[in-house]
Design a protein around this motif. Structure first.
Motif: not given
Length: 156
Positions: A74-102
């Motif tokens: 299972v993998s997820g990759s965020k599309n590049d956000d066209e709008q640049e944002r300025q966060y005061l706090h970023q607690g939601i991790a929207a980063r690319t991931f890959e998880r494997r299950f046997q």
């Protein structure tokens, strides 16, 4: 790392020789995998399972499920956000991931859905008929019957 001695198993069990390498791969993969995103694995019925992953912030189009040789990826990759944002706090991790299950033999992914920030993957173990337990009828030795018939025909 601790090593396990499987030699007693090999003396009485046939065909379990890949178990040692499977356990070794599982422990190595678990140590190298990050804890993101969090997930649950639940038993929903006899031979039915559900993996639920917290994928808040991901759209369905940004998630990929792939099964290859008993491994669910299972993998997820965020599309590049066209709008640049300025966060005061970023607690939601929207980063690319890959998880494997046997997956065990005969476990298949039946469906997947994404709702309310949760990805649900339903799995079922379907054992083929030829591998299910069956009763073998004990008959007579047909070779002995054939020899007896042949002996009677030669004697006549």
């Amino acid at each position: 790392m601790r090593t396990l001695d499987f030699s007693p198993l090999y003396r009485s069990a046939i065909g379990f020789d890949r178990m040692a390498s499977l356990l070794d791969n599982l422990s190595r993969n678990e140590q190298s995998q990050p804890s993101y995103p969090p997930y649950n694995i639940e038993l929903t019925g006899e031979d039915k399972y559900r993996i639920t992953m917290a994928v808040a912030g991901f759209d369905r189009s940004e998630l990929t499920l792939e099964v290859n040789q008993n491994t669910l990826t299972v993998s997820g990759s965020k599309n590049d956000d066209e709008q640049e944002r300025q966060y005061l706090h970023q607690g939601i991790a929207a980063r690319t991931f890959e998880r494997r299950f046997q997956l065990a033999d005969h476990v298949e992914v039946k469906s997947a859905s994404c709702e309310n920030g949760l990805l649900h993957i339903d799995l079922v173990r379907e054992i083929p008929e030829r591998l299910k337990p069956r009763t073998i009828e004990i008959g007579t030795d047909t070779r002995a019957e054939t020899r007896a018939v042949e002996d009677k025909s030669h004697a006549a």
